[in-house]
Design an enzyme around this catalytic site. Structure first.
Site, PDB file in Angstrom:
ATOM      1  N   ALA A  52     -48.891  17.927  79.452  1.00 41.67           N
ATOM      2  CA  ALA A  52     -49.758  18.751  80.295  1.00 41.67           C
ATOM      3  C   ALA A  52     -51.129  18.097  80.489  1.00 41.67           C
ATOM      4  O   ALA A  52     -51.887  18.483  81.376  1.00 41.67           O
ATOM      5  CB  ALA A  52     -49.912  20.129  79.655  1.00 41.67           C
ATOM      6  N   LYS A  56     -54.482  11.801  78.798  1.00 45.34           N
ATOM      7  CA  LYS A  56     -53.836  11.315  77.570  1.00 45.34           C
ATOM      8  C   LYS A  56     -52.501  10.661  77.918  1.00 45.34           C
ATOM      9  O   LYS A  56     -52.154   9.592  77.407  1.00 45.34           O
ATOM     10  CB  LYS A  56     -53.635  12.491  76.611  1.00 45.34           C
ATOM     11  N   ARG A  98     -49.858  22.411  67.733  1.00 47.68           N
ATOM     12  CA  ARG A  98     -49.653  21.711  66.466  1.00 47.68           C
ATOM     13  C   ARG A  98     -49.801  22.680  65.293  1.00 47.68           C
ATOM     14  O   ARG A  98     -50.557  23.634  65.342  1.00 47.68           O
ATOM     15  CB  ARG A  98     -50.655  20.573  66.337  1.00 47.68           C
ATOM     16  N   ARG A 105     -44.708  27.715  59.886  1.00 48.83           N
ATOM     17  CA  ARG A 105     -44.074  27.332  61.144  1.00 48.83           C
ATOM     18  C   ARG A 105     -43.800  28.557  62.015  1.00 48.83           C
ATOM     19  O   ARG A 105     -43.839  28.470  63.244  1.00 48.83           O
ATOM     20  CB  ARG A 105     -42.791  26.562  60.862  1.00 48.83           C
ATOM     21  N   ASN A 137     -41.851  22.979  66.546  1.00 45.34           N
ATOM     22  CA  ASN A 137     -41.667  24.009  65.518  1.00 45.34           C
ATOM     23  C   ASN A 137     -42.074  25.399  65.981  1.00 45.34           C
ATOM     24  O   ASN A 137     -42.975  25.512  66.807  1.00 45.34           O
ATOM     25  CB  ASN A 137     -42.499  23.653  64.285  1.00 45.34           C
ATOM     26  N   ASP A 165     -36.040  16.797  56.700  1.00 44.06           N
ATOM     27  CA  ASP A 165     -36.056  17.287  55.301  1.00 44.06           C
ATOM     28  C   ASP A 165     -35.058  16.464  54.472  1.00 44.06           C
ATOM     29  O   ASP A 165     -35.341  16.081  53.332  1.00 44.06           O
ATOM     30  CB  ASP A 165     -35.635  18.764  55.211  1.00 44.06           C
ATOM     31  N   ARG A 168     -36.357  13.036  53.671  1.00 41.51           N
ATOM     32  CA  ARG A 168     -37.357  13.108  52.573  1.00 41.51           C
ATOM     33  C   ARG A 168     -36.645  13.268  51.237  1.00 41.51           C
ATOM     34  O   ARG A 168     -37.017  12.654  50.235  1.00 41.51           O
ATOM     35  CB  ARG A 168     -38.297  14.303  52.808  1.00 41.51           C
ATOM     36  N   HIS A 192     -35.178  24.678  58.868  1.00 42.95           N
ATOM     37  CA  HIS A 192     -36.106  23.558  58.655  1.00 42.95           C
ATOM     38  C   HIS A 192     -37.361  24.119  58.009  1.00 42.95           C
ATOM     39  O   HIS A 192     -38.009  24.997  58.566  1.00 42.95           O
ATOM     40  CB  HIS A 192     -36.443  22.908  60.000  1.00 42.95           C
ATOM     41  N   THR A 247     -47.738  14.919  61.056  1.00 44.80           N
ATOM     42  CA  THR A 247     -46.729  13.972  60.585  1.00 44.80           C
ATOM     43  C   THR A 247     -46.207  13.234  61.803  1.00 44.80           C
ATOM     44  O   THR A 247     -46.119  13.812  62.885  1.00 44.80           O
ATOM     45  CB  THR A 247     -45.548  14.682  59.876  1.00 44.80           C
TER      46      THR A 247
HETATM   47  P1  6V0 Z   1     -49.760  17.259  69.194  1.00 43.22           P
HETATM   48  O1  6V0 Z   1     -50.225  15.904  68.795  1.00 43.22           O
HETATM   49  O2  6V0 Z   1     -50.737  18.370  69.361  1.00 43.22           O
HETATM   50  O3  6V0 Z   1     -48.915  17.084  70.546  1.00 43.22           O
HETATM   51  C1  6V0 Z   1     -48.424  18.131  71.312  1.00 43.22           C
HETATM   52  C2  6V0 Z   1     -48.477  17.677  72.747  1.00 43.22           C
HETATM   53  O4  6V0 Z   1     -47.889  18.699  73.563  1.00 43.22           O
HETATM   54  C3  6V0 Z   1     -49.909  17.463  73.262  1.00 43.22           C
HETATM   55  O5  6V0 Z   1     -50.031  16.141  73.780  1.00 43.22           O
HETATM   56  C4  6V0 Z   1     -50.065  18.529  74.342  1.00 43.22           C
HETATM   57  O6  6V0 Z   1     -50.882  18.094  75.424  1.00 43.22           O
HETATM   58  C5  6V0 Z   1     -48.620  18.727  74.777  1.00 43.22           C
HETATM   59  N1  6V0 Z   1     -48.382  19.975  75.476  1.00 43.22           N
HETATM   60  C6  6V0 Z   1     -48.909  21.198  75.224  1.00 43.22           C
HETATM   61  N2  6V0 Z   1     -48.449  22.076  76.127  1.00 43.22           N
HETATM   62  C7  6V0 Z   1     -47.593  21.416  76.948  1.00 43.22           C
HETATM   63  C8  6V0 Z   1     -46.805  21.785  78.068  1.00 43.22           C
HETATM   64  N3  6V0 Z   1     -46.767  23.045  78.505  1.00 43.22           N
HETATM   65  N4  6V0 Z   1     -46.079  20.831  78.671  1.00 43.22           N
HETATM   66  C9  6V0 Z   1     -46.104  19.552  78.248  1.00 43.22           C
HETATM   67  N5  6V0 Z   1     -46.839  19.148  77.186  1.00 43.22           N
HETATM   68  C10 6V0 Z   1     -47.562  20.065  76.550  1.00 43.22           C
HETATM   69  O7  6V0 Z   1     -48.663  17.803  68.147  1.00 43.22           O
HETATM   70  P2  6V0 Z   1     -47.647  16.921  67.295  1.00 43.22           P
HETATM   71  O8  6V0 Z   1     -47.132  15.842  68.180  1.00 43.22           O
HETATM   72  O9  6V0 Z   1     -48.243  16.588  65.992  1.00 43.22           O
HETATM   73  O10 6V0 Z   1     -46.462  17.978  67.027  1.00 43.22           O
HETATM   74  C11 6V0 Z   1     -45.634  18.424  68.085  1.00 43.22           C
HETATM   75  C12 6V0 Z   1     -44.637  19.464  67.595  1.00 43.22           C
HETATM   76  O11 6V0 Z   1     -43.675  18.857  66.736  1.00 43.22           O
HETATM   77  C13 6V0 Z   1     -45.255  20.605  66.778  1.00 43.22           C
HETATM   78  O12 6V0 Z   1     -44.633  21.827  67.162  1.00 43.22           O
HETATM   79  C14 6V0 Z   1     -44.890  20.251  65.354  1.00 43.22           C
HETATM   80  O13 6V0 Z   1     -44.895  21.355  64.485  1.00 43.22           O
HETATM   81  C15 6V0 Z   1     -43.510  19.671  65.574  1.00 43.22           C
HETATM   82  N6  6V0 Z   1     -42.967  18.865  64.477  1.00 43.22           N
HETATM   83  C16 6V0 Z   1     -41.664  19.038  64.179  1.00 43.22           C
HETATM   84  C17 6V0 Z   1     -41.055  18.323  63.149  1.00 43.22           C
HETATM   85  C18 6V0 Z   1     -39.609  18.557  62.829  1.00 43.22           C
HETATM   86  O14 6V0 Z   1     -39.098  18.048  61.821  1.00 43.22           O
HETATM   87  N7  6V0 Z   1     -38.879  19.311  63.627  1.00 43.22           N
HETATM   88  C19 6V0 Z   1     -41.812  17.369  62.429  1.00 43.22           C
HETATM   89  C20 6V0 Z   1     -43.119  17.161  62.775  1.00 43.22           C
HETATM   90  C21 6V0 Z   1     -43.798  17.911  63.807  1.00 43.22           C
END
Ligand code: 6V0
Length: 332
Positions: A52, A56, A98, A105, A137, A165, A168, A192, A247
């Site tokens: 979005a 970036k 995030r 979660r 998540n 998980d 790890r 998870h 992470t």
């Molecule tokens: P981050 O670095 O905040 O990235 C999220 C991205 O999503 C940002 O670049 C935002 O701009 C973008 N975004 C937000 N809204 C929208 C939208 N409507 N359309 C498109 N893009 C959008 O977060 P990070 O990358 O650290 O984590 C992302 C997600 O992964 C989170 O929900 C975490 O909790 C999840 N994870 C899941 C794991 C798993 O094992 N399943 C492990 C790690 C993180």
């Protein structure tokens, strides 16, 4: 004038290689770690990044493109427009809010469901044959939400679930025994995160079942010691987040590993979030939870009939009930 003079290859069919396209939704820490692992492992001919935040997004795209001289040839595109994802073989969804330090979660859920209503329908429209791999998540609920919003058959909607998980877990066991983590077979199933279930009876190292080995050697093992390792798995996500804010590397490798199994039809078994109705007494609602599943070009090809003790099955059902309870409040 063309840079290369084409060579006539009369009678020879042009080398037909299937074009593989992966879209990664969310160019944050997790999405970019996944994209760069996929790039280095040569898993796609084309990667599309969607986010979005246009600045970036463009910055991340350029940064990756500038590494082209060191990488297998892959077209990298980026856009805020979902039309670019058309014809994707695999769509990996990492977009979302995030997880903040200390935040559970499940707290993230409402924020992310609203985002998914804008993400999943266009992905399904532009790539009706794609496989959806959900990472955001809380992953089990958002996999269910994606299944509902896409209208896809459940074998084409997969959550990364307890794949991370479990890796790890394998690392900790390998570290404990001073062996290679790739030789450790060990599964964490269920939800998870906090209520995941460690399958102690399934642990083997190089084909040797660990619990019966310890028993035969008359080495007493304490249930508390085993539970401590499992607790360490649960706590490790929170520890990494509290130390570095997010992470990325392990989830990047673990999701690229899933992408390889799916796109290269590897038929490997991974603990991932799948449609779990009918397993271990789960009835009365649609729920996605992690079980060891065989993955290939068709998505989920089957689910291993792994033995759960009564206690493990009960914890699995408890997770299902908690998730069903949450899902009933989503209005999806
Ligand atoms: P981050 O670095 O905040 O990235 C999220 C991205 O999503 C940002 O670049 C935002 O701009 C973008 N975004 C937000 N809204 C929208 C939208 N409507 N359309 C498109 N893009 C959008 O977060 P990070 O990358 O650290 O984590 C992302 C997600 O992964 C989170 O929900 C975490 O909790 C999840 N994870 C899941 C794991 C798993 O094992 N399943 C492990 C790690 C993180």
């Amino acid at each position: 004038q063309a840079f290369f003079k084409p060579i006539q290859r009369a009678g020879l069919p042009s080398p037909a290689k299937r074009h593989t396209k992966i879209s990664v939704i969310g160019a944050g820490n997790v999405g970019m770690a996944i994209a760069q692992t996929i790039l280095t492992q040569d898993l796609a001919d084309e990667i599309v990044l969607i986010d979005a935040n246009p600045d970036k997004l463009r910055g991340e795209m350029l940064d990756l493109q500038h590494a082209a001289a060191f990488l297998p040839r892959t077209k990298i595109h980026a856009s805020v427009d979902y039309e670019l994802t058309v014809g994707s073989d695999l769509c990996i969804v990492t977009a979302g809010a995030r997880q903040n330090p200390g935040e559970s979660r499940l707290d993230l859920l409402q924020r992310n469901v609203a985002l998914f209503k804008n993400i999943i329908p266009p992905l399904a429209r532009f790539s009706p044959e794609t496989i959806l791999l959900i990472v955001s998540n809380p992953v089990d609920v958002l996999t269910y939400v994606s299944w509902k919003l896409s209208g896809f058959p459940s074998n084409r909607v997969i959550g990364s679930g307890t794949n991370l998980d479990s890796s790890r877990f394998r690392f900790l066991i390998a570290d404990h025994l001073d062996v290679n983590a790739q030789d450790v077979q060990a599964y964490i199933v269920g939800e998870h995160g906090d209520s995941s279930v460690a399958l102690w009876s399934s642990i083997s190292v190089g084909g040797v079942p660990i619990l019966s080995f310890l028993k035969n050697q008359q080495i007493a093992y304490e249930k508390a010691t085993l539970e401590k390792i499992h607790k360490e798995v649960i706590d490790s996500a929170y520890e990494v987040i509290s130390l570095k804010g997010y992470t990325s590397w392990a989830i990047g490798y673990s999701v690229a590993n899933l992408a390889r199994s799916i796109l290269r039809d590897q038929r490997k078994i991974h603990p991932v979030s799948v449609f779990a109705n009918g397993f271990y007494g789960i009835e009365g609602g649609d729920v996605f939870l992690s079980l060891p599943a065989q993955l290939g070009r068709g998505g989920v090809l089957g689910v291993t009939n792994v033995h759960l003790t009564d206690e493990e099955a009960e914890r699995f059902r408890d997770s299902a009930n908690t998730i069903l309870d949450v899902q009933s409040q989503l209005g999806i």
